[in-house]
Each structure stands twice: as C-alpha cells, then as structure tokens.
Design an enzyme around this catalytic site. Structure first.
Site, PDB file in Angstrom:
ATOM      1  N   TYR A 141       0.898  -1.389  -0.195  1.00 24.22           N
ATOM      2  CA  TYR A 141       0.014   0.004  -0.012  1.00 24.22           C
ATOM      3  C   TYR A 141       0.881   1.202   0.086  1.00 24.22           C
ATOM      4  O   TYR A 141       1.795   1.233   0.687  1.00 24.22           O
ATOM      5  CB  TYR A 141      -0.883   0.022   1.174  1.00 24.22           C
ATOM      6  CG  TYR A 141      -2.017  -0.762   1.294  1.00 24.22           C
ATOM      7  CD1 TYR A 141      -3.393  -0.523   0.875  1.00 24.22           C
ATOM      8  CD2 TYR A 141      -1.997  -2.064   1.905  1.00 24.22           C
ATOM      9  CE1 TYR A 141      -4.331  -1.381   0.655  1.00 24.22           C
ATOM     10  CE2 TYR A 141      -2.974  -2.982   1.796  1.00 24.22           C
ATOM     11  CZ  TYR A 141      -4.177  -2.590   1.289  1.00 24.22           C
ATOM     12  OH  TYR A 141      -5.212  -3.437   1.506  1.00 24.22           O
ATOM     13  N   TYR A 161      -0.412 -10.158   0.578  1.00 23.06           N
ATOM     14  CA  TYR A 161       0.642  -9.623   1.310  1.00 23.06           C
ATOM     15  C   TYR A 161       0.373 -10.191   2.676  1.00 23.06           C
ATOM     16  O   TYR A 161      -0.553 -10.719   3.273  1.00 23.06           O
ATOM     17  CB  TYR A 161       0.454  -8.188   1.666  1.00 23.06           C
ATOM     18  CG  TYR A 161      -0.854  -7.579   1.846  1.00 23.06           C
ATOM     19  CD1 TYR A 161      -1.143  -7.868   3.494  1.00 23.06           C
ATOM     20  CD2 TYR A 161      -1.815  -6.842   1.228  1.00 23.06           C
ATOM     21  CE1 TYR A 161      -2.363  -7.036   4.304  1.00 23.06           C
ATOM     22  CE2 TYR A 161      -2.803  -6.244   1.925  1.00 23.06           C
ATOM     23  CZ  TYR A 161      -3.085  -6.408   3.358  1.00 23.06           C
ATOM     24  OH  TYR A 161      -4.352  -5.983   3.908  1.00 23.06           O
ATOM     25  N   ARG A 197      -2.444 -12.439   3.275  1.00 21.83           N
ATOM     26  CA  ARG A 197      -3.990 -12.136   3.084  1.00 21.83           C
ATOM     27  C   ARG A 197      -4.100 -12.404   1.889  1.00 21.83           C
ATOM     28  O   ARG A 197      -3.429 -12.096   0.893  1.00 21.83           O
ATOM     29  CB  ARG A 197      -4.192 -10.517   3.450  1.00 21.83           C
ATOM     30  CG  ARG A 197      -4.176 -10.236   5.001  1.00 21.83           C
ATOM     31  CD  ARG A 197      -5.121  -9.361   5.446  1.00 21.83           C
ATOM     32  NE  ARG A 197      -6.566 -10.135   5.159  1.00 21.83           N
ATOM     33  CZ  ARG A 197      -7.589  -9.321   4.495  1.00 21.83           C
ATOM     34  NH1 ARG A 197      -7.584  -8.154   4.596  1.00 21.83           N
ATOM     35  NH2 ARG A 197      -8.741 -10.021   4.225  1.00 21.83           N
ATOM     36  N   HIS A 214      -7.334  -8.829  -2.356  1.00 18.26           N
ATOM     37  CA  HIS A 214      -8.684  -8.131  -2.042  1.00 18.26           C
ATOM     38  C   HIS A 214      -8.847  -6.611  -2.109  1.00 18.26           C
ATOM     39  O   HIS A 214      -7.676  -5.836  -2.259  1.00 18.26           O
ATOM     40  CB  HIS A 214      -8.949  -8.529  -0.457  1.00 18.26           C
ATOM     41  CG  HIS A 214      -7.920  -7.694   0.495  1.00 18.26           C
ATOM     42  ND1 HIS A 214      -6.770  -8.316   0.975  1.00 18.26           N
ATOM     43  CD2 HIS A 214      -7.977  -6.534   0.991  1.00 18.26           C
ATOM     44  CE1 HIS A 214      -6.126  -7.482   1.532  1.00 18.26           C
ATOM     45  NE2 HIS A 214      -6.775  -6.379   1.742  1.00 18.26           N
ATOM     46  N   HIS A 245     -10.690  -3.210  -1.027  1.00 14.41           N
ATOM     47  CA  HIS A 245     -11.527  -2.599  -0.092  1.00 14.41           C
ATOM     48  C   HIS A 245     -12.502  -1.754  -0.618  1.00 14.41           C
ATOM     49  O   HIS A 245     -12.281  -0.891  -1.443  1.00 14.41           O
ATOM     50  CB  HIS A 245     -10.687  -1.762   0.883  1.00 14.41           C
ATOM     51  CG  HIS A 245      -9.551  -2.231   1.867  1.00 14.41           C
ATOM     52  ND1 HIS A 245      -9.799  -2.851   3.113  1.00 14.41           N
ATOM     53  CD2 HIS A 245      -8.369  -2.880   1.537  1.00 14.41           C
ATOM     54  CE1 HIS A 245      -8.708  -3.478   3.686  1.00 14.41           C
ATOM     55  NE2 HIS A 245      -7.866  -3.435   2.706  1.00 14.41           N
TER      56      HIS A 245
HETATM   57 FE   FE2 Z   1      -6.007  -4.683   2.935  1.00 14.40          FE
END
Ligand code: FE2
Lengths: 185, 248
Positions: B117, B156, B166, B169, B171
């Site tokens: 991110y 990640y 994870r 995905h 958000h």
């Molecule tokens: Fe996330």
C-alpha cells in the site's frame, strides 16, 4: 423480495489514500457567521487515543432540510452539503466545523474504526430537546455521553469526546427497522 | 467461539493489533479476526426505532461535483502504466429489496500488484509502484451499476499470524439512501487458495455470507486484450441484518 446483505469487513489501517479528503471537516461555508466547532478525542477502553479512525457526520441544514447537496468531496466553500468526514489524528483528536442543524438538534455520526469488524453509529446532541425518544429511553447516567458540551470561552465551540469502551462508554446505536425510507416494494 | 478465548495481539496491516496467533476454529484452521478488544464497546448497541424525520433515514448526496469519471480508472493519473494484471470490476449496488441504489458514492482502495500500500505504516518489503496509488471513486448509475478499472492487488503478509498471507482483496466503501446503510467491506477473487486461511475473510462466520464477498469472473466485463472482468454485486442493508452472521 429480500436479498441478504453483503457483510461488513474491517476498514483496516490503510484507507488514508482513499477516504479522507481535503476540507472534509470544513462543512460550514467559508466565513459563515453561524459556524460552530465540534471537537474532541476518540479513546479506547484503556483511555488510549485512537488514531486513523474515520468519523462521518451527517445532519440537517440550518432550515431543517435533510435533502443534502453534492460537493462534499470537492468543496466550493459556499454550499452546505450536510456531510463531513474527518480522520482522528495521532492524539485521537478530531475537529469539525459546521452549521447548527435545524429541527432536532443532533448530528448523526458514523465511526469507522480500525480494529473493529464493522462501523458504529451514535449521535452528537448540541442540546437535548424537550422530547426525544432516544434520550428518554436511556438511563440518565448514559445520556451525557451523547451531549456535546459548550466550551467556556470558546466561540460557539462544543466538546464531544467518544469513548469506545468502559467507563463513560459512549452510547452506540442499532436500527432494528433498518432505518431505510419506505418505498415501493 | 474464539472471541471468548484469551487473545494474543500483534500489530500491522489490516489485522492491526488483532487477536489470534494460534490455530482457531475457522474453516482453514485459522482463528477468525475479532478486532482489537480494547476498542470494542462493552455495552450492546441501543436499539432505536427511527422517527419518520430522523436524520439517519436520509443520506448525504454526491454528484458530478464530487467525482470525475477519471476517478474510476486507477491505472490513470501517473506517468506510465502500473505493473500487474489489469482488471475491470463492476456490478450493481442494491438495497435489501433488490432496488438499485442510484447516484451513490462507491470508494475503493487497494494494494499494488506486489501487495504494497501507499501508506507510511505499510512496512511490507515489497516495492511501491510509481505508477499506482490504489484509490478510486465512482457514482452508481440509474441501474445501481458501478465500474472500476484497476490492477489485481497482490497478496501480502498478515503479520498477526505466523506464516499467514492475506488473499488479494479490494477495500470498498459504500453509501445507501439512508445513513444506516453505510457499508465498508472487502471484495475477494474467486478460487483464491488463501481464502480459507485468512483471518479476516473467515471472520464472517456464515459460509453463505462469506461467499457473498467473493467476486465472479465475468468475461462480459472484460475489455478484450486489455483487462479481465470481475462481477461483484453489493447489497446494502441496515446495520442489524448482518449483525449475527458477522460473529460480532
Ligand atoms: Fe487490505
């Protein structure tokens, strides 16, 4: 027809590039003489400040209208949209500048908090009306958690702290009838 | 259930400070995410039957002043093309009665193709992409449709669990026609082997509800020779309809 709702998931810590926007807390038109400031601190059950939570305020216009107006995300400094969005700072604090709502004297508040699986709802009352079904249903000791306190010496400034858990825990709300507007089936 | 057991907390990523290091009772043997205990209210929410003129029965409105059509394409706005598999994600936003939610704001944020991110707190040792920020917005049309062009995010590490990742995905943040319909959630990709091992996906305890978070590959949404299409419909409801199935 009834469709099952899409479940909620945690907001996570990385919404900062997407959800906050410049002027999110400046809901009042620039220089408006009736502007009020609502500020406070979001804290957890240990009394620690909670940073990077998103607080969304939605309210009536000063004339009591609830139709809102577009333009919150790119404010022109003149329109009143009824919507504000702020992120709590590293010390858990937030500040909203807005206009006092007409009609019932409260702001609806949705809290999107990293570390929770879903959002929370509450209300910020600038004063308690004579008759209010929510306030009347609450034990007196809990009512005060929904009242923004006018600050001595502050010009039209109100303090509204939010405690997520424990002593003086803020009253959070659920809407059993789902709260939607009635409409054609 | 897991939420009543002693909690071990870590820090970081979506599960920031979340419970669970040991095996739990989720479908993949992972302990479902319950969040940070010290942030959970102790008192149950107070049920409020809203007056006809209650503020929460209405919602903020958004329009052309808020969102540019370019905001729906996350591959734009930089000097070059982002790395990764280009995707088109679209679907309809409906209320519980199947009515389209029209003209409402949909917001999207995500990691880049390497699982990183753009955020000061993201310490994952994967590269940033100078051509990707990972934030988009759009408004639903008169049929409740939304559509984004982006890249498929990478998996990640979920540092709150040993050796956990994870799944890819997106958000999502959505508004309905009532403030009570506010929704923030995550969309997943079909067939991802990481799903049953993910503490956050499995935190939705009802299997059919969990499946509603997974998009479907939809060639009809492809842009031929340019992007892969995924369809994901979203149903908004009041806050209580999903309360129990989220294991709250
Ligand atoms: Fe996330």
């Amino acid at each position: 027809m009834s469709l099952p709702a899409t479940p909620s998931q945690t907001i996570g810590p990385f919404h900062g590039t997407a959800l906050p926007f410049p002027g999110g807390g400046e809901a009042a038109p620039v220089g408006h003489p009736d502007t009020i400031t609502v500020h406070g601190c979001l804290s957890d059950g240990d009394g620690a400040p909670v940073p990077e939570a998103l607080l969304e305020f939605w309210q009536a216009a000063p004339d009591g209208s609830l139709v809102g107006a577009p333009g919150s995300l790119r404010r022109d400094g003149a329109a009143f949209t009824g919507f504000g969005r702020v992120v709590t700072r590293d010390d858990g604090r937030y500040t909203l500048r807005t206009l006092p709502p007409g009609g019932a004297p409260y702001l609806a508040l949705c809290l999107l908090v990293p570390g929770l699986t879903r959002h929370l709802f509450t209300r910020v009352y600038l004063a308690f009306p004579e008759h209010d079904p929510l306030i009347e249903a609450l034990p007196p000791a809990r009512r005060a958690t929904l009242l923004a306190a006018p600050e001595a010496g502050g010009h039209r400034t109100y303090r509204f702290d939010i405690r997520l858990r424990g002593g003086a825990e803020t009253v959070f709300l659920a809407f059993p009838d789902r709260g939607g507007r009635p409409g054609p089936p | 259930m897991a939420a009543s057991e002693p909690l071990v907390q870590g820090t970081g990523r979506d599960g920031a400070g979340f419970a669970g290091v040991t095996a739990g009772d989720g479908p993949g043997g992972v302990r479902p995410y319950v969040g940070r205990v010290e942030r959970h209210p102790l008192q149950p929410p107070v049920p409020l039957v809203l007056d006809p003129d209650a503020v929460e029965r209405r919602a903020p409105v958004f329009g052309a002043a808020d969102v540019s059509p370019l905001d729906a394409d996350l591959t734009l706005g930089h000097r070059g093309e982002p790395l990764g598999e280009r995707i088109t994600v679209g679907g309809r936003v409906l209320d519980g009665r199947g009515r389209p939610v029209r003209g409402q704001l949909v917001e999207l944020w995500q990691a880049n193709a390497a699982g990183r991110y753009v955020h000061r707190a993201d310490r994952h040792a994967a590269p940033l992409d100078p051509n990707f920020t990972g934030a988009g917005r759009c408004l639903t049309d008169d049929d409740g449709r939304y559509r984004f062009t982006t890249i498929r995010p990478g998996a990640y590490p979920d540092v709150t669990h040993h050796n956990a990742w994870r799944p890819s995905h997106l958000h999502f943040s959505l508004f309905g026609t009532a403030f009570t319909q506010r929704l923030v959630t995550q969309m997943y990709f079909p067939g991802d082997p990481l799903l049953p091992h993910d503490s956050i996906w499995t935190s939705v305890r009802d299997a059919s509800a969990r499946r509603r978070l997974v998009a479907a590959y939809d060639p009809g949404l492809n842009e031929p020779e340019r992007s892969l299409g995924y369809r994901w419909d979203i149903v908004l409801d009041g806050p209580d309809a999903t309360w129990a199935e989220e294991g709250r």
